[in-house]
Design a protein around this motif. Structure first.
Motif, PDB file in Angstrom:
ATOM      1  N   GLY A 148      -2.732  12.162   3.276  1.00  0.00           N
ATOM      2  CA  GLY A 148      -1.793  10.623   2.346  1.00  0.00           C
ATOM      3  C   GLY A 148      -0.044  11.838   2.175  1.00  0.00           C
ATOM      4  N   LEU A 151       5.176  11.485  -0.922  1.00  0.00           N
ATOM      5  CA  LEU A 151       5.471  12.305  -1.618  1.00  0.00           C
ATOM      6  C   LEU A 151       4.485  13.615  -2.193  1.00  0.00           C
ATOM      7  CD1 LEU A 151       8.531  13.315  -3.081  1.00  0.00           C
ATOM      8  CD2 LEU A 151       7.835  12.563  -5.299  1.00  0.00           C
ATOM      9  N   ALA A 152       3.343  12.880  -2.545  1.00  0.00           N
ATOM     10  CA  ALA A 152       3.162  14.186  -3.842  1.00  0.00           C
ATOM     11  C   ALA A 152       2.162  14.535  -2.132  1.00  0.00           C
ATOM     12  CB  ALA A 152       1.497  13.131  -3.786  1.00  0.00           C
ATOM     13  N   GLU A 171      -1.822  10.919   7.641  1.00  0.00           N
ATOM     14  CA  GLU A 171      -1.139   9.862   7.418  1.00  0.00           C
ATOM     15  C   GLU A 171      -1.627   8.471   8.598  1.00  0.00           C
ATOM     16  OE1 GLU A 171       1.110   9.236   4.710  1.00  0.00           O
ATOM     17  OE2 GLU A 171       0.181   6.381   5.462  1.00  0.00           O
ATOM     18  N   MET A 172      -1.578   8.059   7.896  1.00  0.00           N
ATOM     19  CA  MET A 172      -2.184   6.482   8.101  1.00  0.00           C
ATOM     20  C   MET A 172      -1.171   6.068   9.150  1.00  0.00           C
ATOM     21  SD  MET A 172      -3.406   4.637   5.083  1.00  0.00           S
ATOM     22  CE  MET A 172      -4.897   3.824   6.364  1.00  0.00           C
ATOM     23  N   GLY A 178       6.005   7.425   2.483  1.00  0.00           N
ATOM     24  CA  GLY A 178       5.167   6.611   1.717  1.00  0.00           C
ATOM     25  C   GLY A 178       5.822   5.659   1.102  1.00  0.00           C
ATOM     26  N   GLN A 179       5.100   5.215  -0.899  1.00  0.00           N
ATOM     27  CA  GLN A 179       6.195   4.290  -1.410  1.00  0.00           C
ATOM     28  C   GLN A 179       8.071   4.550  -1.145  1.00  0.00           C
ATOM     29  OE1 GLN A 179       4.234   3.654  -5.197  1.00  0.00           O
ATOM     30  NE2 GLN A 179       3.370   2.297  -4.124  1.00  0.00           N
ATOM     31  N   ALA A 187      15.282   7.325 -10.875  1.00  0.00           N
ATOM     32  CA  ALA A 187      16.063   7.831 -11.493  1.00  0.00           C
ATOM     33  C   ALA A 187      15.141   8.551 -11.769  1.00  0.00           C
ATOM     34  CB  ALA A 187      15.224   6.060 -12.481  1.00  0.00           C
ATOM     35  N   THR A 250      -3.407  10.585  -1.400  1.00  0.00           N
ATOM     36  CA  THR A 250      -2.903   8.979  -0.775  1.00  0.00           C
ATOM     37  C   THR A 250      -2.814   7.670  -1.750  1.00  0.00           C
ATOM     38  OG1 THR A 250      -5.674   8.503  -1.736  1.00  0.00           O
ATOM     39  CG2 THR A 250      -5.834   9.566   0.813  1.00  0.00           C
ATOM     40  N   ILE A 307       5.260   3.551 -14.681  1.00  0.00           N
ATOM     41  CA  ILE A 307       6.824   3.585 -14.393  1.00  0.00           C
ATOM     42  C   ILE A 307       7.534   2.644 -13.984  1.00  0.00           C
ATOM     43  CG2 ILE A 307       5.477   5.679 -12.486  1.00  0.00           C
ATOM     44  CD1 ILE A 307       5.971   3.390 -10.532  1.00  0.00           C
ATOM     45  N   LYS A 314      15.645   1.662 -14.322  1.00  0.00           N
ATOM     46  CA  LYS A 314      16.929   1.969 -13.142  1.00  0.00           C
ATOM     47  C   LYS A 314      17.457   1.590 -12.574  1.00  0.00           C
ATOM     48  CE  LYS A 314      14.879   3.238  -9.374  1.00  0.00           C
ATOM     49  NZ  LYS A 314      13.644   3.846  -8.791  1.00  0.00           N
ATOM     50  N   SER A 443       0.019   9.529  -7.239  1.00  0.00           N
ATOM     51  CA  SER A 443      -0.036   8.254  -8.245  1.00  0.00           C
ATOM     52  C   SER A 443      -1.247   8.055  -8.032  1.00  0.00           C
ATOM     53  CB  SER A 443       0.658   7.411  -7.844  1.00  0.00           C
ATOM     54  OG  SER A 443       0.364   6.983  -6.081  1.00  0.00           O
ATOM     55  N   SER A 448       2.238   7.965 -11.879  1.00  0.00           N
ATOM     56  CA  SER A 448       3.517   8.580 -12.036  1.00  0.00           C
ATOM     57  C   SER A 448       4.716   8.450 -11.272  1.00  0.00           C
ATOM     58  CB  SER A 448       2.493  10.066 -11.625  1.00  0.00           C
ATOM     59  OG  SER A 448       1.453  10.095 -11.924  1.00  0.00           O
ATOM     60  N   ALA A 450       8.233  10.511  -9.787  1.00  0.00           N
ATOM     61  CA  ALA A 450       7.808  10.851  -9.269  1.00  0.00           C
ATOM     62  C   ALA A 450       7.695  12.682  -9.067  1.00  0.00           C
ATOM     63  CB  ALA A 450       9.575  11.226  -8.235  1.00  0.00           C
TER      64      ALA A 450
HETATM   65  C1  LIG Z   1       8.817   0.136  -7.326  1.00  0.00           C
HETATM   66  C2  LIG Z   1       8.951   1.654  -7.619  1.00  0.00           C
HETATM   67  C3  LIG Z   1       9.876   2.179  -7.909  1.00  0.00           C
HETATM   68  C4  LIG Z   1      10.252   3.681  -8.344  1.00  0.00           C
HETATM   69  N1  LIG Z   1      10.733   4.002  -8.711  1.00  0.00           N
HETATM   70  C5  LIG Z   1      11.102   5.375  -9.254  1.00  0.00           C
HETATM   71  C6  LIG Z   1      12.357   6.279  -9.451  1.00  0.00           C
HETATM   72  O1  LIG Z   1      12.757   5.483 -10.086  1.00  0.00           O
HETATM   73  N2  LIG Z   1      11.863   7.401 -10.225  1.00  0.00           N
HETATM   74  C7  LIG Z   1      10.871   8.477  -9.755  1.00  0.00           C
HETATM   75  O2  LIG Z   1      10.631   9.216 -10.758  1.00  0.00           O
HETATM   76  N3  LIG Z   1       9.441   7.518  -9.232  1.00  0.00           N
HETATM   77  C8  LIG Z   1       9.219   6.235  -9.079  1.00  0.00           C
HETATM   78  N4  LIG Z   1       8.220   5.188  -8.546  1.00  0.00           N
HETATM   79  C9  LIG Z   1       7.552   5.942  -8.582  1.00  0.00           C
HETATM   80  C10 LIG Z   1       7.511   6.948  -7.511  1.00  0.00           C
HETATM   81  O3  LIG Z   1       7.817   6.178  -6.527  1.00  0.00           O
HETATM   82  C11 LIG Z   1       5.803   7.517  -6.949  1.00  0.00           C
HETATM   83  O4  LIG Z   1       5.447   8.277  -7.925  1.00  0.00           O
HETATM   84  C12 LIG Z   1       5.377   8.139  -5.823  1.00  0.00           C
HETATM   85  O5  LIG Z   1       6.172   7.390  -4.561  1.00  0.00           O
HETATM   86  C13 LIG Z   1       3.898   8.597  -6.058  1.00  0.00           C
HETATM   87  O6  LIG Z   1       3.575   8.673  -4.148  1.00  0.00           O
HETATM   88  P1  LIG Z   1       2.005   9.652  -3.900  1.00  0.00           P
HETATM   89  O7  LIG Z   1       2.802  10.798  -2.697  1.00  0.00           O
HETATM   90  O8  LIG Z   1       1.544   9.687  -4.670  1.00  0.00           O
HETATM   91  O9  LIG Z   1       2.107   7.931  -3.606  1.00  0.00           O
HETATM   92  P2  LIG Z   1       2.766   7.148  -1.855  1.00  0.00           P
HETATM   93  O10 LIG Z   1       4.132   7.275  -1.885  1.00  0.00           O
HETATM   94  O11 LIG Z   1       1.880   5.601  -2.143  1.00  0.00           O
HETATM   95  O12 LIG Z   1       2.082   7.953  -0.779  1.00  0.00           O
HETATM   96  C14 LIG Z   1       0.825   7.714  -0.024  1.00  0.00           C
HETATM   97  C15 LIG Z   1       0.287   7.965   1.192  1.00  0.00           C
HETATM   98  O13 LIG Z   1      -1.146   8.141   1.677  1.00  0.00           O
HETATM   99  C16 LIG Z   1      -1.205   7.294   2.462  1.00  0.00           C
HETATM  100  N5  LIG Z   1      -2.597   7.062   3.057  1.00  0.00           N
HETATM  101  C17 LIG Z   1      -3.313   6.207   2.023  1.00  0.00           C
HETATM  102  N6  LIG Z   1      -4.405   5.530   2.439  1.00  0.00           N
HETATM  103  C18 LIG Z   1      -4.390   7.098   3.363  1.00  0.00           C
HETATM  104  C19 LIG Z   1      -5.615   7.567   4.714  1.00  0.00           C
HETATM  105  N7  LIG Z   1      -7.149   6.633   4.116  1.00  0.00           N
HETATM  106  N8  LIG Z   1      -5.683   8.058   5.079  1.00  0.00           N
HETATM  107  C20 LIG Z   1      -3.828   8.977   5.960  1.00  0.00           C
HETATM  108  N9  LIG Z   1      -3.334   8.005   5.011  1.00  0.00           N
HETATM  109  C21 LIG Z   1      -3.442   7.104   3.778  1.00  0.00           C
HETATM  110  C22 LIG Z   1       0.143   6.349   3.000  1.00  0.00           C
HETATM  111  O14 LIG Z   1      -0.047   5.595   4.120  1.00  0.00           O
HETATM  112  C23 LIG Z   1       1.101   6.651   2.151  1.00  0.00           C
HETATM  113  O15 LIG Z   1       2.091   6.816   3.029  1.00  0.00           O
HETATM  114  C24 LIG Z   1       8.958   4.212  -8.547  1.00  0.00           C
HETATM  115  C25 LIG Z   1       7.651   2.870  -7.569  1.00  0.00           C
HETATM  116  C26 LIG Z   1       8.154   2.666  -7.881  1.00  0.00           C
HETATM  117  C27 LIG Z   1       6.857   1.156  -6.713  1.00  0.00           C
END
Ligand SMILES: Cc1cc2nc3c(=O)[nH]c(=O)nc-3n(C[C@H](O)[C@H](O)[C@H](O)COP(=O)(O)OP(=O)(O)OC[C@H]3O[C@@H](n4cnc5c(N)ncnc54)[C@H](O)[C@@H]3O)c2cc1C
Ligand code: FES
Lengths: 561, 139
Positions: A148, A151-152, A171-172, A178-179, A187, A250, A307, A314, A443, A448, A450
């Motif tokens: 994945g 950000l994580a 990364e798929m 990601g998000q 924010a 992921t 969130i 925000k 997440s 959670s 960022a």
């Molecule tokens: C609308 C919205 C607004 C937000 N605003 C804020 C904010 O203002 N401030 C803040 O602090 N947080 C905010 N957040 C939260 C923040 O965006 C998330 O905490 C953060 O992006 C999560 O990151 P992540 O890496 O855990 O997950 P993701 O961003 O979901 O990344 C997961 C990645 O894993 C990949 N993946 C999944 N499964 C597989 C697999 N089997 N094989 C390979 N790759 C895979 C996906 O393609 C993706 O790229 C917001 C969230 C949303 C939905």
């Protein structure tokens, strides 16, 4: 002949108030192989441990039985004591006469004492058959895999390469981030998410330790801590990546509220992520109404996605900033923590309107001419309010990805009832899975912010680095082995093993089962599956458990005669 | 037979049911003193032979307790337990024992109260069934 010492603990009054400890000590002396028995006020105290150690040395004991509390908390302590006294730590047996006896039979001292005797007799009979064990050690492939690239995953991978560890980021999608790719401003500090992402990606690309795989499909995960093999498909070609540790990052997906509030039917009704994309394109409507908890905190999906309130705060501020008006219709505002609370204060001050609805009386949406009408019964005002708006944003929860079941099966890691990945223990072992060498962050674990995601990712990277930096893993010697003289090579154990730790091999022209000890987790499933009594588990052999049954039967008969 | 004091064996898996039994203790939940717990790593490591051996030697009842389905520490171990125990019960029935002398149940690490309930109910049930008939032959 074994030389067993039995030590009965008073645990202050905890055991002694129900169990006649000295009577049990006397009884223990009558048991076969017991050459010494004593009692301690607190066996686990420095004094207790010292006295047990002295007794082991003076009486040349070669097996130790302690009857006290639970092995789940105190076994490591007494095992260490045995080692210090020169006995292999696997020649120790724990008998639980507190949680399983004195505490649950507090008002029946005679029965509790008799039960304690039986439990001690059972423990002694097992102890006599215990054998010294050597813990096996195995090497660790000095590579980490992060699944994945949100950000994580990026944060974890960047931290691992900074620790000089070869790291493969899988990364798929065709793009990292990601998000956050859809969310331009974060924010509570209104930082640009692109800055954050670019910094991480460049750190990763700069290091020769970083290996980025885009458009990579996870196909299979085999192996165990120190020695995983991750199969990934890229452009139709399958590659196997050997690794010592795995971090799962992921992420989640946004819940799509089909059919609710006219979503996908009426124009002008979008989800929060869709709104983020619009904002990114510079499209800021004049009037926006946010509806919170759409599809969460209600029967069917009970949890709070954490969130969504902050995101609405925000984005409401961004609308107000651009000269528009914004209202948030909520059930309670969850802006936990100082920085987020400050965001709420700002939103209130800057004129964002807040209305509170109840689950029994949800807001209603209708279209009128060019705008949308939102009717809500405000709980605080105690009356109905009608809002005219250009856009309705539905704040829906982050939910587990549709494919998370497949991933959890591949990695053999559990999920909770909502489909989020479940760490070994929220307080004692966060970020770690019960499966050694596999870690979770971001997440995918739980929705959670960022900042929280980055903290978890750093923790996961630190934990994943431990086996890799140590270069070896030690396995508790409760693994299984197969007796080649008894094994008929039927393969039942191979099927029963949840870890693919057993294979049928050729030995002197005969097929027999062979256990890979570093892969074996010591569940004993193979033992019960074996029809020939060839499979045995260290510390739980069929002879040891049978001896316990015999001891119980013997004592029960003595008691009734 | 009111003075019948059954002897019962319980196999508890380390991760859930043994922990559940510990929790019952920590919570000071009172229950009849007839049950003797043997700790195993997983309910699926309990051989049918252990149960048959215990019953054929006069143990009045055997409990096998594991994690709830889906919660086994070893993923699918308890699926095997769920298949194995009915087979053992049938075997016992075929040779003339009451199959209720063997019971399988799920107790999680958080279910101290369930542990208490299972123990209490099982002891009552075994009391109702009376002593293991083998005992008479043996004494
Ligand atoms: C609308 C919205 C607004 C937000 N605003 C804020 C904010 O203002 N401030 C803040 O602090 N947080 C905010 N957040 C939260 C923040 O965006 C998330 O905490 C953060 O992006 C999560 O990151 P992540 O890496 O855990 O997950 P993701 O961003 O979901 O990344 C997961 C990645 O894993 C990949 N993946 C999944 N499964 C597989 C697999 N089997 N094989 C390979 N790759 C895979 C996906 O393609 C993706 O790229 C917001 C969230 C949303 C939905
Ligand atoms: S570990 Fe509890 S049943 Fe398998």
């Amino acid at each position: 002949m074994a030389r067993i010492g039995v030590f009965i603990c008073h645990c202050g009054h905890n055991i002694a108030s129900a169990v006649a400890v000295e009577e049990v000590v006397k009884f223990a002396r009558t048991l076969p192989d017991v050459v010494y028995s004593d009692h301690n006020l607190y066996s686990c105290s420095e004094e207790g441990l010292g006295s047990i150690k002295k007794s082991i040395e003076e009486n040349k004991l070669d097996r130790v039985v302690v009857a006290a509390c639970t092995p789940r908390t105190h076994e490591p302590l007494f095992r260490r004591l045995c080692e210090q006294a020169g006995i292999n730590k696997y020649l120790f047996e724990f008998v639980n006469i507190r949680e399983h006896c004195s505490w649950i039979h507090a008002k029946e001292p005679n029965a509790a004492t008799e039960k304690a005797k039986k439990l001690v007799a059972m423990g002694v009979s097992k102890a006599a058959l215990l054998e010294p064990q050597v813990e096996s050690e195995s090497g660790v492939i000095p590579t980490a895999v992060v699944i994945g690239g949100g950000l994580a995953g990026l944060t974890a991978a960047a931290s691992l390469v900074a620790q000089d560890i070869d790291t493969h980021l899988i990364e798929m999608e065709g793009k990292l981030g990601g998000q956050l790719n859809d969310i331009s401003i974060l924010a509570p500090n209104f930082e640009k998410s692109a800055d954050l992402l670019n910094k991480l990606v460049s750190e990763l690309k700069k290091s020769e330790r970083g290996h980025i795989h885009l458009g990579a499909k996870l196909v299979d995960v085999k192996g165990f801590v120190g020695n995983f093999e991750i199969t990934v498909e890229e452009e139709g070609v399958q590659n196997k990546i050997p690794a010592g540790a795995i971090i799962l990052a992921t992420g989640t997906q946004e819940h799509q509220p089909e059919g609710e509030y006219g979503f996908r039917k009426a124009p002008g009704v979008v989800t929060q992520l869709e709104f983020e994309r619009a904002l990114q394109r510079g499209e800021v409507p004049k009037r926006v109404v946010f509806i919170q908890c759409v599809g969460s905190r209600q029967p069917g999906r009970e949890y709070c996605s954490r969130i969504c309130c902050n995101t609405s705060l925000k984005n409401a501020l961004r609308v107000v900033e651009a000269g528009g008006t914004a209202a948030i219709i909520h059930r309670d505002i969850m802006s936990y923590g100082a920085a987020w609370e400050e965001l709420y204060r700002q939103a209130s001050e800057r004129g964002v309107a807040f209305f509170r609805y109840s689950l029994e009386d949800k807001p209603r949406i209708s279209a009128e001419n060019k705008h949308i009408l939102v009717e809500v019964f405000d709980d605080n005002l105690g009356e109905g309010v009608t809002l005219h708006t250009d856009l309705v944003v539905l704040a829906t929860p982050l939910v587990s990805r549709d494919d998370s079941g497949d991933v959890s099966r591949m990695l053999k890691v559990p999920r909770d009832k909502n489909g989020f990945y479940l760490e070994a223990h929220v307080k004692l072992r966060p970020i770690e899975f019960a499966t050694d060498g596999v870690f979770i962050c971001g997440s995918a674990r739980w929705p959670s912010s960022a900042r929280e995601v980055m903290c978890q990712a750093l923790a996961a990277a630190a934990k994943a680095a431990i086996p890799i930096k140590r270069g070896k893993v030690v396995t508790e010697a409760i693994t299984a082995w197969s007796d080649p003289d008894k094994c008929a090579g039927c393969g039942n154990c191979v099927i029963a093993c949840p870890y693919e730790a057993i294979e049928i091999v050729d030995q002197d022209g005969r097929k027999i089962a062979k256990v890979n000890e570093t892969q074996c987790k010591g569940c004993g499933n193979c033992v019960a599956a074996c029809p020939n009594d060839a499979m045995q588990q260290r510390g739980f052999t069929t002879r040891q458990l049978s001896a316990m049954i015999d001891a119980l039967v013997k004592r029960a008969l003595e008691e009734s005669s | 037979m009111s003075d019948f004091n059954p002897t019962i064996l319980a196999f508890c898996c380390n991760w859930c049911s043994y922990a559940g039994a510990d929790l019952a203790g920590v919570s000071r939940l009172q229950m009849p003193p007839n049950v003797h717990v043997v700790r195993v790593m997983c309910s699926a490591s309990v051989k049918g032979e252990y149960i048959l051996k215990a019953i054929s030697q006069g143990v009045d009842g055997v409990l096998v307790l594991g994690c709830h389905i889906g919660d086994c520490h070893y993923m699918t171990g308890n699926h095997r337990t769920a298949k194995r125990i009915p087979v053992v019960q049938k075997l016992l029935k075929d040779v003339g024992f009451d199959e209720r002398r063997v019971r399988l149940d799920w107790v999680s690490a958080a279910e101290g109260e369930k542990f208490q309930r299972v123990i209490t109910e099982f002891v009552e049930e075994i009391k109702g069934l009376g002593p293991n008939p083998v005992r008479e032959v043996m004494s």
